[in-house]
Design an enzyme around this catalytic site. Structure first.
Site, PDB file in Angstrom:
ATOM      1  N   ARG A 129       0.980  -1.275   0.007  1.00 31.31           N
ATOM      2  CA  ARG A 129      -0.042  -0.073  -0.125  1.00 31.31           C
ATOM      3  C   ARG A 129       0.919   1.401  -0.090  1.00 31.31           C
ATOM      4  NH1 ARG A 129      -4.025  -0.455   4.794  1.00 31.31           N
ATOM      5  NH2 ARG A 129      -5.135   1.402   3.852  1.00 31.31           N
ATOM      6  N   TYR A 143      -9.315  14.023  -6.017  1.00 32.77           N
ATOM      7  CA  TYR A 143      -9.844  15.047  -4.948  1.00 32.77           C
ATOM      8  C   TYR A 143      -9.042  15.584  -3.762  1.00 32.77           C
ATOM      9  CZ  TYR A 143     -12.695  12.040  -2.041  1.00 32.77           C
ATOM     10  OH  TYR A 143     -13.072  11.005  -1.089  1.00 32.77           O
ATOM     11  N   GLN A 183      -8.435   2.642  -3.465  1.00 30.89           N
ATOM     12  CA  GLN A 183      -8.258   3.946  -2.985  1.00 30.89           C
ATOM     13  C   GLN A 183      -6.723   4.077  -2.724  1.00 30.89           C
ATOM     14  OE1 GLN A 183     -10.750   6.117   0.154  1.00 30.89           O
ATOM     15  NE2 GLN A 183      -9.266   4.909   1.265  1.00 30.89           N
TER      16      GLN A 183
END
Length: 247
Positions: A129, A143, A183
């Site tokens: 990650r 964003y 994500q």
């Protein structure tokens, strides 16, 4: 004073968004445009080699709407390497027909809520990650965001345990989208105008709306979240660059 959360930091990240001056681009001859595209693709090939050596990763997407035409998301071990990539790109012929639209500088970040006796940098899942291979999903949503610090809604005045509890609840919503949305969270305190960058990848673009909307009702977002501009786009594989730039 509230206790600051410890973070784990991985690769540095640059979101580089540009608009294309199509009117000026059309003034070039076919040969000149072809040479510019080949030069650009050679740079992409360099990025591919770096990714193959697991020394970085990148993603390239076309952006929907008037905010920009193309987004490069670049991950590298050092800030200097990001700067070198940006400079090399700026020196190309194609860059003469690109207008900077937006950029965001950050670093891949995880909050360290692991047991104190565990070294997170020895955990393969954590390493994957922190130093991710960016997916080739059909769509991207990026964003920036802040945690609010106004009056009674000051995230940074909450005790650590309360923040952990709130973030655990917040994370449960995200985990419901496992397999649908990937994500990548990047931290940007001291690097850019917001505190975090959120990059979502999905094959079904509608999942972005569903996830972000559902999270709006969670206290972390509803009470403490402040959001910047959203950018949504479609993947641009290297083999489609020529057709994208064809006029």
């Amino acid at each position: 004073m509230s206790e600051a959360a410890k973070t784990l930091d991985g690769w540095y990240c640059l979101h580089d968004l540009r608009s294309i001056d199509w009117v000026s681009w059309k003034t070039l001859s076919s040969e000149e445009r072809e040479q510019a595209i080949v030069e650009f693709l050679n740079i992409i090939e360099k990025w591919n080699k770096v990714a193959a050596e697991k020394q970085g990763s990148h993603a390239m997407y076309t952006i929907v709407g008037q905010k920009a035409d193309i987004m490069f998301m670049l991950l590298r071990p050092t800030m200097e390497e990001l700067n070198e990539i940006e400079t090399e790109l700026n020196k190309t012929t194609l860059a003469e027909y690109m207008i900077p639209a937006y950029s965001y500088v950050s670093v891949v970040e995880l909050s360290n809520y692991l047991p104190a006796d565990e070294d997170p940098y020895q955990n393969p899942q954590i390493l994957a990650r922190l130093y991710p291979e960016l997916p080739t999903a059909n769509h991207i949503c990026f964003y920036p965001m802040d945690k609010r610090r106004q009056g009674n809604d000051n995230w940074y005045m909450l005790p650590m345990e309360e923040r952990k509890k709130l973030m655990y609840s917040h994370g449960k919503i995200g985990r419901q989208y496992a397999g649908k949305v990937r994500q990548v969270i990047t931290g940007s305190v001291g690097f850019d105008d917001y505190e975090w960058g959120v990059t979502l990848f999905a094959d079904d673009v509608l999942q972005f709306k569903k996830l972000v909307y559902e999270m709006r009702f969670d206290e972390v977002s509803a009470r403490y979240g402040e959001f910047g501009t959203f950018f949504v786009g479609n993947i641009l594989p290297s083999e489609k660059v020529t057709s994208f730039l064809h006029v």
